[in-house]
Design a protein around this motif. Sequence first.
Motif, PDB file in Angstrom:
ATOM      1  N   TYR A 112       0.833  -1.197   0.000  1.00 33.72           N
ATOM      2  CA  TYR A 112       0.000   0.000   0.000  1.00 33.72           C
ATOM      3  C   TYR A 112       0.872   1.253   0.000  1.00 33.72           C
ATOM      4  CZ  TYR A 112      -3.643  -3.268   1.543  1.00 33.72           C
ATOM      5  OH  TYR A 112      -4.520  -4.326   1.642  1.00 33.72           O
ATOM      6  N   ARG A 113       0.242   2.333  -0.436  1.00 31.87           N
ATOM      7  CA  ARG A 113       0.866   3.657  -0.386  1.00 31.87           C
ATOM      8  C   ARG A 113       0.030   4.557   0.512  1.00 31.87           C
ATOM      9  NH1 ARG A 113       0.570   8.310  -4.130  1.00 31.87           N
ATOM     10  NH2 ARG A 113       2.438   9.587  -3.822  1.00 31.87           N
ATOM     11  N   CYS A 114       0.683   5.224   1.458  1.00 29.53           N
ATOM     12  CA  CYS A 114      -0.006   6.100   2.405  1.00 29.53           C
ATOM     13  C   CYS A 114      -0.215   7.466   1.771  1.00 29.53           C
ATOM     14  CB  CYS A 114       0.799   6.244   3.696  1.00 29.53           C
ATOM     15  SG  CYS A 114       0.883   4.755   4.672  1.00 29.53           S
ATOM     16  N   LEU A 115      -1.440   7.936   1.824  1.00 27.25           N
ATOM     17  CA  LEU A 115      -1.785   9.256   1.312  1.00 27.25           C
ATOM     18  C   LEU A 115      -2.185  10.147   2.476  1.00 27.25           C
ATOM     19  CD1 LEU A 115      -3.963   8.198  -1.763  1.00 27.25           C
ATOM     20  CD2 LEU A 115      -1.519   8.725  -1.727  1.00 27.25           C
ATOM     21  N   LEU A 116      -1.494  11.277   2.631  1.00 30.08           N
ATOM     22  CA  LEU A 116      -1.787  12.219   3.713  1.00 30.08           C
ATOM     23  C   LEU A 116      -2.770  13.263   3.200  1.00 30.08           C
ATOM     24  CD1 LEU A 116       1.818  12.706   5.143  1.00 30.08           C
ATOM     25  CD2 LEU A 116       0.077  11.043   5.819  1.00 30.08           C
ATOM     26  N   LYS A 117      -3.984  13.229   3.727  1.00 33.61           N
ATOM     27  CA  LYS A 117      -5.041  14.146   3.311  1.00 33.61           C
ATOM     28  C   LYS A 117      -5.278  15.214   4.379  1.00 33.61           C
ATOM     29  CE  LYS A 117      -6.130  11.722  -0.428  1.00 33.61           C
ATOM     30  NZ  LYS A 117      -6.047  12.255  -1.808  1.00 33.61           N
ATOM     31  N   LYS A 118      -5.923  16.302   3.966  1.00 29.88           N
ATOM     32  CA  LYS A 118      -6.270  17.353   4.916  1.00 29.88           C
ATOM     33  C   LYS A 118      -7.404  16.899   5.817  1.00 29.88           C
ATOM     34  CE  LYS A 118      -4.881  21.225   1.957  1.00 29.88           C
ATOM     35  NZ  LYS A 118      -5.326  22.471   1.295  1.00 29.88           N
ATOM     36  N   SER A 119      -7.258  17.177   7.114  1.00 27.05           N
ATOM     37  CA  SER A 119      -8.262  16.748   8.083  1.00 27.05           C
ATOM     38  C   SER A 119      -8.887  17.900   8.850  1.00 27.05           C
ATOM     39  CB  SER A 119      -7.626  15.759   9.072  1.00 27.05           C
ATOM     40  OG  SER A 119      -6.576  16.380   9.772  1.00 27.05           O
ATOM     41  N   GLY A 120      -8.445  19.139   8.602  1.00 27.58           N
ATOM     42  CA  GLY A 120      -8.968  20.270   9.339  1.00 27.58           C
ATOM     43  C   GLY A 120      -8.266  20.529  10.650  1.00 27.58           C
ATOM     44  N   CYS A 121      -7.293  19.703  10.989  1.00 27.69           N
ATOM     45  CA  CYS A 121      -6.515  19.901  12.209  1.00 27.69           C
ATOM     46  C   CYS A 121      -5.047  19.657  11.872  1.00 27.69           C
ATOM     47  CB  CYS A 121      -6.997  18.974  13.338  1.00 27.69           C
ATOM     48  SG  CYS A 121      -6.924  17.228  12.927  1.00 27.69           S
ATOM     49  N   ARG A 122      -4.218  19.649  12.912  1.00 27.49           N
ATOM     50  CA  ARG A 122      -2.781  19.517  12.686  1.00 27.49           C
ATOM     51  C   ARG A 122      -2.410  18.116  12.207  1.00 27.49           C
ATOM     52  NH1 ARG A 122       1.897  21.103  17.132  1.00 27.49           N
ATOM     53  NH2 ARG A 122       3.688  20.922  15.714  1.00 27.49           N
ATOM     54  N   THR A 123      -3.081  17.099  12.712  1.00 26.63           N
ATOM     55  CA  THR A 123      -2.784  15.723  12.324  1.00 26.63           C
ATOM     56  C   THR A 123      -3.474  15.398  11.008  1.00 26.63           C
ATOM     57  OG1 THR A 123      -2.668  15.109  14.658  1.00 26.63           O
ATOM     58  CG2 THR A 123      -2.842  13.318  13.050  1.00 26.63           C
ATOM     59  N   PRO A 124      -2.737  14.932  10.000  1.00 26.14           N
ATOM     60  CA  PRO A 124      -3.375  14.649   8.701  1.00 26.14           C
ATOM     61  C   PRO A 124      -4.211  13.377   8.734  1.00 26.14           C
ATOM     62  CG  PRO A 124      -1.063  14.066   8.624  1.00 26.14           C
ATOM     63  CD  PRO A 124      -1.283  14.718   9.958  1.00 26.14           C
ATOM     64  N   ARG A 125      -5.136  13.274   7.822  1.00 29.29           N
ATOM     65  CA  ARG A 125      -5.948  12.061   7.664  1.00 29.29           C
ATOM     66  C   ARG A 125      -5.236  11.121   6.691  1.00 29.29           C
ATOM     67  NH1 ARG A 125      -9.936  10.964   3.962  1.00 29.29           N
ATOM     68  NH2 ARG A 125      -9.849  13.147   3.259  1.00 29.29           N
ATOM     69  N   ILE A 126      -5.146   9.855   7.057  1.00 27.30           N
ATOM     70  CA  ILE A 126      -4.365   8.876   6.292  1.00 27.30           C
ATOM     71  C   ILE A 126      -5.306   7.960   5.522  1.00 27.30           C
ATOM     72  CG2 ILE A 126      -2.697   6.992   6.428  1.00 27.30           C
ATOM     73  CD1 ILE A 126      -1.592   8.280   8.939  1.00 27.30           C
ATOM     74  N   GLU A 127      -5.030   7.800   4.240  1.00 24.94           N
ATOM     75  CA  GLU A 127      -5.750   6.857   3.392  1.00 24.94           C
ATOM     76  C   GLU A 127      -4.753   5.894   2.773  1.00 24.94           C
ATOM     77  OE1 GLU A 127      -8.133   8.777   0.479  1.00 24.94           O
ATOM     78  OE2 GLU A 127      -9.508   9.705   1.942  1.00 24.94           O
ATOM     79  N   MET A 128      -5.189   4.637   2.575  1.00 21.64           N
ATOM     80  CA  MET A 128      -4.337   3.590   2.016  1.00 21.64           C
ATOM     81  C   MET A 128      -4.775   3.283   0.588  1.00 21.64           C
ATOM     82  SD  MET A 128      -2.461   3.039   4.707  1.00 21.64           S
ATOM     83  CE  MET A 128      -1.645   1.500   4.430  1.00 21.64           C
ATOM     84  N   GLU A 129      -3.804   3.255  -0.316  1.00 21.45           N
ATOM     85  CA  GLU A 129      -4.059   2.950  -1.724  1.00 21.45           C
ATOM     86  C   GLU A 129      -3.178   1.778  -2.131  1.00 21.45           C
ATOM     87  OE1 GLU A 129      -3.932   5.147  -6.116  1.00 21.45           O
ATOM     88  OE2 GLU A 129      -2.858   5.987  -4.409  1.00 21.45           O
ATOM     89  N   GLU A 130      -3.774   0.716  -2.637  1.00 21.51           N
ATOM     90  CA  GLU A 130      -2.998  -0.463  -3.029  1.00 21.51           C
ATOM     91  C   GLU A 130      -2.244  -0.177  -4.327  1.00 21.51           C
ATOM     92  OE1 GLU A 130      -3.521  -5.314  -3.596  1.00 21.51           O
ATOM     93  OE2 GLU A 130      -5.261  -4.033  -3.205  1.00 21.51           O
ATOM     94  N   ILE A 131      -0.943  -0.485  -4.310  1.00 17.94           N
ATOM     95  CA  ILE A 131      -0.099  -0.218  -5.470  1.00 17.94           C
ATOM     96  C   ILE A 131       0.524  -1.480  -6.048  1.00 17.94           C
ATOM     97  CG2 ILE A 131       0.426   2.129  -4.707  1.00 17.94           C
ATOM     98  CD1 ILE A 131       3.100   1.104  -3.674  1.00 17.94           C
ATOM     99  N   GLY A 132       0.405  -2.619  -5.323  1.00 22.41           N
ATOM    100  CA  GLY A 132       0.966  -3.857  -5.818  1.00 22.41           C
ATOM    101  C   GLY A 132       2.456  -3.970  -5.482  1.00 22.41           C
TER     102      GLY A 132
END
Length: 308
Positions: free
Chosen positions: A198-218
């Motif tokens: 997987y690849r970790c994607l750091l998204k905006k969460s409205g606070c200091r800690t980012p929101r993390i999403e997982m994307e499968e890359i193989g």
Amino acid sequence: MTQLDGVTKPKTKRAKRFLESRAPKLSEDGKTAMIMKGGNANQTVTQALKDIYSLKKPNAVLYKKKNITRPFEDSTSLEFFSKKTDCSLFLFGSHNKKRPNNLIFGRLFDFHVLDMIELGIEKYVSLSDIKASKCPEGTKPMLVFAGEAFDMENEHKRLKSLLIDFFRGPTVSAVRLAGLEHVLHFTALDGKIFMRSYRCLLKKSGCRTPRIEMEEIGPSFDFVLRRTHLASDDLYKLSHRQPKALKPKKKKNISHDVFGTKFGRVHMQKQDLAKLQTRKMKGLRKRKGVVVAEEKDGQEPKVAKVES
């Protein structure tokens, strides 16, 4: 280079530098893996080796020619290539009717085979089949192991240790948050081992800690455990020995808890409280025109004198 009494003596400066790079060190270099295929490897095994090589780069050597050898029967050729390329890890791929789509993960100690575990590929999705942006080359991955088998069964414990050695990458002192973008997830369930990337994607969460999403890359693998060749407990313990110079010196009266908090014990002499200097407060001073003492033995209280 000449060899006298079992000691190789260099004749040139280049040979001397080569021997110095191979000499034992207190802090060894990162482990390098050699990836090779057998004499009857099919397209699935060949592509799987290339994908794993892309995850392991640049700490890997890929052999493109076929090597006719059987590691579980004779490992001399693996030990020869290991000494030639200074590799302590290997991955061997083969295919036959009895054991189709076969991968052998192994490691060496002192240029001799220590552990070998054979895994069969039941389902495989390559890097090119998953259309997603990949992680940069040389990214240090985060390893996640799920399943009770990795903590309960001896073979799965060794497999977990072997996979950590294989995919852990170089040892670093610090990692920045944006560099934690690659995750390798291993799951042991119903006698199978599932490997996902997987690849970790750091998204905006409205606070200091980012929101993390997982994307499968193989790549994606479904493995089944086959043959194993495990080192004895004494040899396995010997391979984990460290030089005395690297062992941290124990400091007296200092301890740490499970959270890493440091505690210290200080030894002091017995304190004499009679000589203790107390703090003088302004609130205890005498005030003018105010009663300074209460009645004592039926006498009237004294009043502070006021100067005119």
